[in-house]
Design a protein around this motif. Sequence first.
Motif, short mmCIF file in Angstrom:
data_model
loop_
_atom_site.label_atom_id
_atom_site.label_comp_id
_atom_site.label_asym_id
_atom_site.label_seq_id
_atom_site.Cartn_x
_atom_site.Cartn_y
_atom_site.Cartn_z
N UNK A 117 4.19 -4.80 6.46
CA UNK A 117 3.70 -4.44 5.19
C UNK A 117 2.86 -5.96 4.63
N UNK A 118 1.67 -5.79 4.24
CA UNK A 118 0.90 -6.95 3.92
C UNK A 118 0.21 -6.71 2.52
N UNK A 119 -0.14 -7.80 1.96
CA UNK A 119 -0.71 -7.74 0.43
C UNK A 119 -1.97 -6.43 0.08
N UNK A 120 -2.50 -6.28 0.87
CA UNK A 120 -3.69 -5.35 0.84
C UNK A 120 -3.18 -3.86 0.72
N UNK A 121 -1.91 -3.43 1.18
CA UNK A 121 -1.15 -2.49 1.17
C UNK A 121 -0.83 -2.07 -0.36
N UNK A 122 -0.58 -3.02 -1.15
CA UNK A 122 0.11 -2.74 -2.33
C UNK A 122 -0.62 -2.04 -3.22
N UNK A 123 -1.97 -1.72 -2.90
CA UNK A 123 -2.69 -1.06 -4.13
C UNK A 123 -2.41 0.38 -3.90
N UNK A 124 -1.69 0.99 -2.71
CA UNK A 124 -1.80 2.37 -2.98
C UNK A 124 -0.57 2.73 -1.80
N UNK A 125 0.15 2.06 -1.21
CA UNK A 125 1.30 2.22 -0.51
C UNK A 125 2.63 1.98 -0.91
N UNK A 244 -4.79 6.87 -6.56
CA UNK A 244 -4.84 8.15 -7.02
C UNK A 244 -4.95 9.34 -6.07
N UNK A 245 -6.39 9.08 -5.56
CA UNK A 245 -6.62 10.18 -4.74
C UNK A 245 -5.85 10.24 -3.16
N UNK A 246 -5.54 8.88 -2.65
CA UNK A 246 -4.56 9.01 -1.67
C UNK A 246 -3.11 9.60 -1.84
N UNK A 251 0.56 14.27 -1.85
CA UNK A 251 1.20 15.22 -2.07
C UNK A 251 0.85 16.64 -1.50
N UNK A 252 -0.55 16.93 -1.28
CA UNK A 252 -0.90 18.10 -0.48
C UNK A 252 -0.20 18.24 0.87
N UNK A 253 -0.31 17.29 1.57
CA UNK A 253 0.36 17.23 3.03
C UNK A 253 2.02 17.45 2.62
N UNK A 254 2.57 16.75 1.67
CA UNK A 254 3.94 17.10 1.49
C UNK A 254 4.15 18.36 1.21
N UNK A 255 3.73 19.00 0.22
CA UNK A 255 3.82 20.39 -0.17
C UNK A 255 3.43 21.26 0.90
#
Length: 267
Positions: A117-125, A244-246, A251-255
């Motif tokens: 885990x690195x700082x740039x991950x925090x925007x979407x992960x 948001x889009x990620x 959510x599509x994949x999980x569903x």
Amino acid sequence: MQVEINGRRQALACHTVFEARSQFGGATDVVILNGFQIDSDHPLAEGDTLTLIRKGAMPSREELESMMMARHTPTVHKKVKQGRVAIAGLGGLGSNIAVMLARIGVGKLLLVDFDIVEPSNLNRQSYYIRHLGMPKTQALQSQLAEINPFIQVETRTVRVDAENVPELFGDYEVLCEAFDKPDAKAMLVNTALDKLPDIKIVAASGMAGYASSNLIKTAKPLARLFVCGDLENGAAIGRGLMAPRVQICAGHQANMVLRLLVGMEEI
């Protein structure tokens, strides 16, 4: 009258839900009757299923199973609990997919990633500051234990290649492709289709930027392959990966995974 209360059959002399709650729970308990949360008293009938949820307390395994069964319906919950799902790549897609599958109680999850885990991950992960520097497999496994400690979560901190795909994923019924790079995506999908004839693959393509949410969809190009995304908007200069889009695509994949686990293969 026989009623099931938090997974146990009970013989009751009382006749209403709130009377049963007074006998077996507390006045502040959340009450779910036959899968629906109720706020006012209701008559009990033979064979009803009653779930009493203590606010602010972690339930036992048996109580949690009963609560989830009440929410999902017994047939669906049983199929989900028996599910075996592997997630390859624990970034914006994979980490969020794993959280959703843990929340619905998928019985066995395999988390595969080689990175930290690195700082740039925090925007979407699905990671936090406290996870910086940790292997993604370890960080995500610890989160899932806080969501549902009773599911089985295995991890492999390795880089996926064409040679280890059969060994890594051969025991799973559904494989989520959640890589960032197109060549890695193609390698995993093509190898799994070729080497794992019984597995179903839920992949993703096109979720970058901030175009309309409505462009993201689930397609079925092959009998065992499902692809989620808009199939166009990859990451590029001026069009980054944003939460948001990620997460919509995740959510599509999980569903789609959920639909496969309950036997629904149409999109």
